[in-house]
Design a protein around this motif. Structure first.
Motif, PDB file in Angstrom:
ATOM      1  N   SER A 129       0.855  -1.180   0.000  1.00 45.50           N
ATOM      2  CA  SER A 129       0.000   0.000   0.000  1.00 45.50           C
ATOM      3  C   SER A 129       0.896   1.236   0.000  1.00 45.50           C
ATOM      4  CB  SER A 129      -0.893   0.004   1.236  1.00 45.50           C
ATOM      5  OG  SER A 129      -0.123   0.236   2.414  1.00 45.50           O
ATOM      6  N   PRO A 130       0.427   2.384  -0.530  1.00 45.00           N
ATOM      7  CA  PRO A 130       1.248   3.603  -0.488  1.00 45.00           C
ATOM      8  C   PRO A 130       1.705   3.946   0.928  1.00 45.00           C
ATOM      9  CG  PRO A 130      -0.615   3.916  -1.952  1.00 45.00           C
ATOM     10  CD  PRO A 130      -0.824   2.575  -1.274  1.00 45.00           C
ATOM     11  N   ARG A 131       0.849   3.720   1.920  1.00 47.15           N
ATOM     12  CA  ARG A 131       1.200   4.034   3.304  1.00 47.15           C
ATOM     13  C   ARG A 131       2.364   3.156   3.793  1.00 47.15           C
ATOM     14  NH1 ARG A 131      -1.943   6.226   7.591  1.00 47.15           N
ATOM     15  NH2 ARG A 131      -1.157   5.630   9.644  1.00 47.15           N
ATOM     16  N   THR A 132       2.266   1.848   3.489  1.00 45.19           N
ATOM     17  CA  THR A 132       3.336   0.932   3.896  1.00 45.19           C
ATOM     18  C   THR A 132       4.621   1.245   3.163  1.00 45.19           C
ATOM     19  OG1 THR A 132       1.761  -0.823   4.398  1.00 45.19           O
ATOM     20  CG2 THR A 132       4.042  -1.485   4.003  1.00 45.19           C
ATOM     21  N   PHE A 133       4.518   1.521   1.850  1.00 43.71           N
ATOM     22  CA  PHE A 133       5.713   1.846   1.060  1.00 43.71           C
ATOM     23  C   PHE A 133       6.391   3.101   1.609  1.00 43.71           C
ATOM     24  CE2 PHE A 133       7.810   4.047  -2.461  1.00 43.71           C
ATOM     25  CZ  PHE A 133       8.669   3.050  -2.911  1.00 43.71           C
ATOM     26  N   TYR A 134       5.603   4.109   1.927  1.00 47.08           N
ATOM     27  CA  TYR A 134       6.137   5.349   2.480  1.00 47.08           C
ATOM     28  C   TYR A 134       6.923   5.060   3.762  1.00 47.08           C
ATOM     29  CZ  TYR A 134       6.107  10.257   4.050  1.00 47.08           C
ATOM     30  OH  TYR A 134       6.460  11.516   4.459  1.00 47.08           O
ATOM     31  N   ARG A 135       6.293   4.275   4.648  1.00 39.91           N
ATOM     32  CA  ARG A 135       6.926   3.993   5.935  1.00 39.91           C
ATOM     33  C   ARG A 135       8.209   3.171   5.754  1.00 39.91           C
ATOM     34  NH1 ARG A 135       3.096   1.430   7.863  1.00 39.91           N
ATOM     35  NH2 ARG A 135       3.924  -0.700   7.748  1.00 39.91           N
ATOM     36  N   ARG A 136       8.190   2.170   4.887  1.00 35.11           N
ATOM     37  CA  ARG A 136       9.352   1.305   4.679  1.00 35.11           C
ATOM     38  C   ARG A 136      10.505   2.079   4.040  1.00 35.11           C
ATOM     39  NH1 ARG A 136       7.682  -4.275   4.182  1.00 35.11           N
ATOM     40  NH2 ARG A 136       9.765  -4.788   3.359  1.00 35.11           N
ATOM     41  N   LEU A 137      10.191   2.931   3.054  1.00 36.36           N
ATOM     42  CA  LEU A 137      11.257   3.691   2.393  1.00 36.36           C
ATOM     43  C   LEU A 137      11.879   4.700   3.342  1.00 36.36           C
ATOM     44  CD1 LEU A 137      12.786   4.262  -0.257  1.00 36.36           C
ATOM     45  CD2 LEU A 137      11.113   6.044  -0.728  1.00 36.36           C
ATOM     46  N   GLN A 138      11.066   5.351   4.134  1.00 34.30           N
ATOM     47  CA  GLN A 138      11.601   6.324   5.076  1.00 34.30           C
ATOM     48  C   GLN A 138      12.481   5.643   6.119  1.00 34.30           C
ATOM     49  OE1 GLN A 138       8.741   8.741   7.342  1.00 34.30           O
ATOM     50  NE2 GLN A 138      10.053  10.495   6.896  1.00 34.30           N
ATOM     51  N   ALA A 139      12.082   4.464   6.576  1.00 30.97           N
ATOM     52  CA  ALA A 139      12.891   3.733   7.554  1.00 30.97           C
ATOM     53  C   ALA A 139      14.205   3.264   6.937  1.00 30.97           C
ATOM     54  CB  ALA A 139      12.104   2.539   8.084  1.00 30.97           C
ATOM     55  N   ALA A 140      14.178   2.916   5.647  1.00 37.47           N
ATOM     56  CA  ALA A 140      15.369   2.361   4.998  1.00 37.47           C
ATOM     57  C   ALA A 140      16.353   3.424   4.543  1.00 37.47           C
ATOM     58  CB  ALA A 140      14.951   1.508   3.805  1.00 37.47           C
ATOM     59  N   THR A 141      15.843   4.583   4.117  1.00 35.63           N
ATOM     60  CA  THR A 141      16.720   5.601   3.518  1.00 35.63           C
ATOM     61  C   THR A 141      16.779   6.902   4.300  1.00 35.63           C
ATOM     62  OG1 THR A 141      14.982   6.573   2.116  1.00 35.63           O
ATOM     63  CG2 THR A 141      16.186   4.667   1.235  1.00 35.63           C
ATOM     64  N   GLY A 142      15.849   7.087   5.241  1.00 33.26           N
ATOM     65  CA  GLY A 142      15.832   8.330   5.997  1.00 33.26           C
ATOM     66  C   GLY A 142      15.188   9.483   5.262  1.00 33.26           C
ATOM     67  N   THR A 143      14.517   9.194   4.160  1.00 24.88           N
ATOM     68  CA  THR A 143      13.879  10.258   3.392  1.00 24.88           C
ATOM     69  C   THR A 143      12.530   9.784   2.888  1.00 24.88           C
ATOM     70  OG1 THR A 143      14.222  11.849   1.588  1.00 24.88           O
ATOM     71  CG2 THR A 143      14.885   9.571   1.170  1.00 24.88           C
ATOM     72  N   THR A 144      11.691  10.718   2.446  1.00 31.85           N
ATOM     73  CA  THR A 144      10.367  10.371   1.939  1.00 31.85           C
ATOM     74  C   THR A 144      10.468   9.913   0.483  1.00 31.85           C
ATOM     75  OG1 THR A 144       9.901  12.593   1.105  1.00 31.85           O
ATOM     76  CG2 THR A 144       9.377  12.148   3.421  1.00 31.85           C
ATOM     77  N   PRO A 145       9.452   9.208  -0.024  1.00 31.48           N
ATOM     78  CA  PRO A 145       9.488   8.772  -1.420  1.00 31.48           C
ATOM     79  C   PRO A 145       9.642   9.933  -2.408  1.00 31.48           C
ATOM     80  CG  PRO A 145       7.830   7.529  -0.240  1.00 31.48           C
ATOM     81  CD  PRO A 145       8.309   8.599   0.708  1.00 31.48           C
ATOM     82  N   LEU A 146       8.915  11.011  -2.211  1.00 36.80           N
ATOM     83  CA  LEU A 146       9.008  12.134  -3.146  1.00 36.80           C
ATOM     84  C   LEU A 146      10.384  12.781  -3.085  1.00 36.80           C
ATOM     85  CD1 LEU A 146       5.489  13.831  -2.858  1.00 36.80           C
ATOM     86  CD2 LEU A 146       6.391  12.420  -4.727  1.00 36.80           C
ATOM     87  N   GLN A 147      10.950  12.923  -1.880  1.00 39.41           N
ATOM     88  CA  GLN A 147      12.282  13.501  -1.767  1.00 39.41           C
ATOM     89  C   GLN A 147      13.319  12.558  -2.368  1.00 39.41           C
ATOM     90  OE1 GLN A 147      13.059  16.651  -0.681  1.00 39.41           O
ATOM     91  NE2 GLN A 147      15.049  16.092  -1.549  1.00 39.41           N
ATOM     92  N   TRP A 148      13.122  11.254  -2.190  1.00 35.04           N
ATOM     93  CA  TRP A 148      14.034  10.275  -2.794  1.00 35.04           C
ATOM     94  C   TRP A 148      14.018  10.408  -4.308  1.00 35.04           C
ATOM     95  CZ3 TRP A 148      13.708   6.299  -6.285  1.00 35.04           C
ATOM     96  CH2 TRP A 148      14.800   5.435  -6.356  1.00 35.04           C
TER      97      TRP A 148
END
Length: 331
Positions: free
Chosen positions: A253-272
């Protein structure tokens, strides 16, 4: 206008590594060679050593032995004090700086000296309390450590140097030359600084800040579910990607993806995504002669105007200035 005396701190007198030698050579070149046709008198240069007294056979680095004619006591009374850098263990491992150096820096400042650091020399000024409440910079590789170790310092990693009146700091390596030429400009005027820069075959003033040299890449994630979709996204940056697109490809889900990416990279999907697009645009500007319009298209940043907007906001210079500065650097 007056030049005055410049005291340069040499923190390790034996076995100086090449990194330190480069930054030590900058103030020696700018202030140490008389330019009587430009200003007379020129600066009086003093190299002031900490007197560590290592035996040459025990020294690491280049093996160069440098004996200074002045000690730390001579910092007091100088018009300008410059700390080019400090030993790597003091930065990387948090080893304490020599207490006699910190005391000498405080005495020099209290006596009215203008205090200057080049690159990691900012750690010495910060340890002396001279950067508390001030905006300051250092090489972008070390600004996070500077900010963490000295929370009272307002660290800015986007600029080549900071002029805060009686305390000035610069980013690493050649940014020290930018700051030294700025000091000449302050002391002796723009004409003298410009002529000196011409003799040194360098720009009198470089546009932008060190943001244009910061590595924008995000560390590779060890999240097995994210790595494939991020690799795919990097290969398709020219497409109008959205968070929903990436989440669907990752079967989240977009919510899960957002949370996982932020935890993995320290940044939000849009900023990434924006960081990846800027990195792609930088690479194309460095390695091709493609027009700005085409680079905006291939990087996914859209029109040339949109590319310029993001470059000015995040890199500090326009795409054309970035390309010109990069090519001057590599040449």
């Amino acid at each position: 206008m007056s030049a005055g005396s410049v005291a340069v701190v040499v923190t390790e007198e034996i076995g100086l590594p090449s990194w330190d030698l480069y930054e030590l050579s900058i103030p020696c070149t700018v202030f140490g060679k008389a330019q009587s046709d430009l200003a007379d008198p020129w600066y009086e240069l003093m190299l002031c050593g900490t007197g560590a007294g290592e035996r040459p056979e025990d020294a690491a680095g280049t093996g160069l032995v440098l004996r200074t004619g002045y000690g730390l006591d001579d910092l007091v009374g100088a018009d300008t004090v410059i700390v080019p850098s400090v030993p790597d263990p003091c930065v990387e491992e948090g080893e304490p700086l020599p207490r006699e150096l910190i005391r000498a820096l405080r005495r020099a400042y209290d006596a009215g000296a203008r205090m200057v650091s080049l690159c990691t020399g900012a750690f010495a000024l910060a340890e002396a309390g001279l950067l508390d409440g001030r905006r300051a910079t250092a090489h972008w590789l070390h600004t996070a450590q500077l900010a963490e170790r000295y929370p009272k310092v307002r660290v800015d990693d986007s600029v080549l140097y900071v002029d805060d009146g009686d305390v000035l700091t610069s980013a690493g390596l050649t940014a020290g030359l930018d700051l030294c030429l700025h000091l000449v400009r302050r002391d002796l005027g723009a004409h003298v600084a410009n002529q000196l820069a011409r003799r040194m075959v360098v720009p009198a003033h470089r546009p932008g800040g060190q943001a244009q040299f910061i590595d924008l890449s995000v560390p590779t994630t060890d999240d097995d579910a994210l790595a494939p979709v991020l690799d795919w996204a990097r290969s398709h940056l020219d497409r109008p990607l959205t968070v929903r697109d990436l989440a669907l490809r990752a079967a989240m889900s977009p919510r899960t993806f957002y949370r996982r990416l932020q935890a993995a990279t320290g940044t939000t999907p849009l900023q990434w995504l924006l960081t990846q697009r800027l990195g792609r645009a930088q690479s194309l500007l460095e390695s091709t002669d493609l027009p700005v319009e085409k680079i905006g298209e291939l990087s996914g940043l859209g029109t040339a105007n949109n590319l310029r907007h993001h470059f000015l906001r995040h890199i500090g210079v326009s795409p054309s200035e970035y390309r010109r500065a990069w090519r001057q650097t590599v040449c």
